[in-house]
Design a protein around this motif. Structure first.
Motif, PDB file in Angstrom:
ATOM      1  N   MET A   1      13.931  13.131   0.300  1.00 24.59           N
ATOM      2  CA  MET A   1      14.425  12.783   1.627  1.00 24.59           C
ATOM      3  C   MET A   1      14.557  14.058   2.459  1.00 24.59           C
ATOM      4  O   MET A   1      15.124  15.041   2.035  1.00 24.59           O
ATOM      5  CB  MET A   1      15.774  12.077   1.516  1.00 24.59           C
ATOM      6  N   THR A   2      14.021  14.020   3.668  1.00 25.71           N
ATOM      7  CA  THR A   2      14.086  15.161   4.566  1.00 25.71           C
ATOM      8  C   THR A   2      15.421  15.157   5.309  1.00 25.71           C
ATOM      9  O   THR A   2      15.859  14.126   5.805  1.00 25.71           O
ATOM     10  CB  THR A   2      12.938  15.104   5.594  1.00 25.71           C
ATOM     11  N   ILE A   3      16.047  16.318   5.396  1.00 25.44           N
ATOM     12  CA  ILE A   3      17.312  16.446   6.107  1.00 25.44           C
ATOM     13  C   ILE A   3      17.016  16.569   7.604  1.00 25.44           C
ATOM     14  O   ILE A   3      16.178  17.376   8.005  1.00 25.44           O
ATOM     15  CB  ILE A   3      18.088  17.682   5.612  1.00 25.44           C
ATOM     16  N   PRO A   4      17.701  15.765   8.443  1.00 28.06           N
ATOM     17  CA  PRO A   4      17.471  15.855   9.888  1.00 28.06           C
ATOM     18  C   PRO A   4      17.794  17.249  10.414  1.00 28.06           C
ATOM     19  O   PRO A   4      18.770  17.864   9.997  1.00 28.06           O
ATOM     20  CB  PRO A   4      18.446  14.829  10.477  1.00 28.06           C
ATOM     21  N   ILE A   5      16.984  17.734  11.331  1.00 28.28           N
ATOM     22  CA  ILE A   5      17.241  19.050  11.914  1.00 28.28           C
ATOM     23  C   ILE A   5      17.949  18.948  13.273  1.00 28.28           C
ATOM     24  O   ILE A   5      18.339  19.964  13.833  1.00 28.28           O
ATOM     25  CB  ILE A   5      15.944  19.885  12.031  1.00 28.28           C
ATOM     26  N   PHE A   6      18.116  17.721  13.779  1.00 24.01           N
ATOM     27  CA  PHE A   6      18.799  17.526  15.053  1.00 24.01           C
ATOM     28  C   PHE A   6      19.995  16.613  14.855  1.00 24.01           C
ATOM     29  O   PHE A   6      19.988  15.754  13.978  1.00 24.01           O
ATOM     30  CB  PHE A   6      17.865  16.893  16.091  1.00 24.01           C
ATOM     31  N   LYS A   7      21.012  16.753  15.713  1.00 23.80           N
ATOM     32  CA  LYS A   7      22.189  15.896  15.605  1.00 23.80           C
ATOM     33  C   LYS A   7      22.388  15.011  16.835  1.00 23.80           C
ATOM     34  O   LYS A   7      23.354  14.261  16.911  1.00 23.80           O
ATOM     35  CB  LYS A   7      23.441  16.725  15.356  1.00 23.80           C
ATOM     36  N   GLY A   8      21.505  15.101  17.785  1.00 22.15           N
ATOM     37  CA  GLY A   8      21.621  14.280  18.979  1.00 22.15           C
ATOM     38  C   GLY A   8      20.631  14.718  20.029  1.00 22.15           C
ATOM     39  O   GLY A   8      19.720  15.490  19.754  1.00 22.15           O
ATOM     40  N   MET A   9      20.856  14.224  21.246  1.00 24.01           N
ATOM     41  CA  MET A   9      19.992  14.577  22.364  1.00 24.01           C
ATOM     42  C   MET A   9      20.856  15.170  23.471  1.00 24.01           C
ATOM     43  O   MET A   9      21.851  14.571  23.876  1.00 24.01           O
ATOM     44  CB  MET A   9      19.260  13.343  22.883  1.00 24.01           C
ATOM     45  N   GLU A  10      20.489  16.345  23.962  1.00 26.52           N
ATOM     46  CA  GLU A  10      21.275  17.040  24.983  1.00 26.52           C
ATOM     47  C   GLU A  10      21.012  16.486  26.368  1.00 26.52           C
ATOM     48  O   GLU A  10      21.927  16.251  27.127  1.00 26.52           O
ATOM     49  CB  GLU A  10      20.962  18.545  24.948  1.00 26.52           C
ATOM     50  N   GLY A  11      19.742  16.289  26.714  1.00 26.01           N
ATOM     51  CA  GLY A  11      19.448  15.887  28.071  1.00 26.01           C
ATOM     52  C   GLY A  11      18.315  14.901  28.204  1.00 26.01           C
ATOM     53  O   GLY A  11      17.400  14.874  27.396  1.00 26.01           O
ATOM     54  N   VAL A  12      18.419  14.090  29.247  1.00 22.89           N
ATOM     55  CA  VAL A  12      17.392  13.149  29.641  1.00 22.89           C
ATOM     56  C   VAL A  12      16.989  13.565  31.055  1.00 22.89           C
ATOM     57  O   VAL A  12      17.848  13.794  31.908  1.00 22.89           O
ATOM     58  CB  VAL A  12      17.956  11.715  29.645  1.00 22.89           C
ATOM     59  N   PHE A  13      15.696  13.687  31.316  1.00 28.48           N
ATOM     60  CA  PHE A  13      15.208  14.159  32.605  1.00 28.48           C
ATOM     61  C   PHE A  13      14.500  13.027  33.336  1.00 28.48           C
ATOM     62  O   PHE A  13      13.586  12.402  32.791  1.00 28.48           O
ATOM     63  CB  PHE A  13      14.271  15.349  32.399  1.00 28.48           C
ATOM     64  N   ILE A  14      14.936  12.774  34.567  1.00 29.20           N
ATOM     65  CA  ILE A  14      14.404  11.670  35.357  1.00 29.20           C
ATOM     66  C   ILE A  14      13.853  12.232  36.676  1.00 29.20           C
ATOM     67  O   ILE A  14      14.569  12.941  37.394  1.00 29.20           O
ATOM     68  CB  ILE A  14      15.499  10.620  35.637  1.00 29.20           C
ATOM     69  N   PRO A  15      12.592  11.927  37.006  1.00 32.45           N
ATOM     70  CA  PRO A  15      12.016  12.424  38.259  1.00 32.45           C
ATOM     71  C   PRO A  15      12.562  11.645  39.454  1.00 32.45           C
ATOM     72  O   PRO A  15      12.644  10.416  39.420  1.00 32.45           O
ATOM     73  CB  PRO A  15      10.522  12.185  38.082  1.00 32.45           C
TER      74      PRO A  15
END
Length: 125
Positions: A1-15
């Motif tokens: 099993m691969t350990i996740p390297i991210f814990k969330g999402m910082e930003g969402v970009f909308i044009p």
């Protein structure tokens, strides 16, 4: 099993066409909090509990986001998580937002709504 390297999402970009005008709509209609606004972008906090920010980015020759055609049925890039999906839907309708009907199967329900620049945004619970 691969350990996740991210814990969330910082930003969402909308044009958007104009970050200041769009930020006002996101604040008044969706309840997002403005962190800061500059000429090229507005950064907004979704809510007190969310670490993810929404960055409204000024685009030249603006074209609303369009998800590529697919057989999965997805037509938007983002889904926001509501406290109550029926209440969120009702609030958006009463505020005059273009909103599609609630769909889904089983325990998953969703709908799409549109910001003033025509960007499709999703809600999923």
């Amino acid at each position: 099993m691969t350990i996740p390297i991210f814990k969330g999402m910082e930003g969402v970009f909308i044009p958007v066409k104009d970050p200041a005008i769009s930020a006002k709509w996101y604040e008044e209609v969706l309840g997002f909090k403005i962190i800061y606004i500059e000429e090229e972008a507005a950064v907004m906090q979704i809510g007190e509990e969310s670490q993810t920010v929404v960055c409204l980015v000024k685009t030249l020759n603006h074209v609303p986001m369009k998800f590529p055609e697919n057989k999965f049925g997805v037509g938007k890039y983002y889904n926001f998580i509501p406290t109550d999906i029926e209440e969120a839907h009702k609030i958006l309708l009463t505020k005059g937002v273009k909103v599609n009907s609630i769909g889904g199967e089983g325990s998953t329900r969703f709908f799409t709504f549109y910001d003033p620049d025509g960007n499709p945004l999703g809600v999923c619970k």
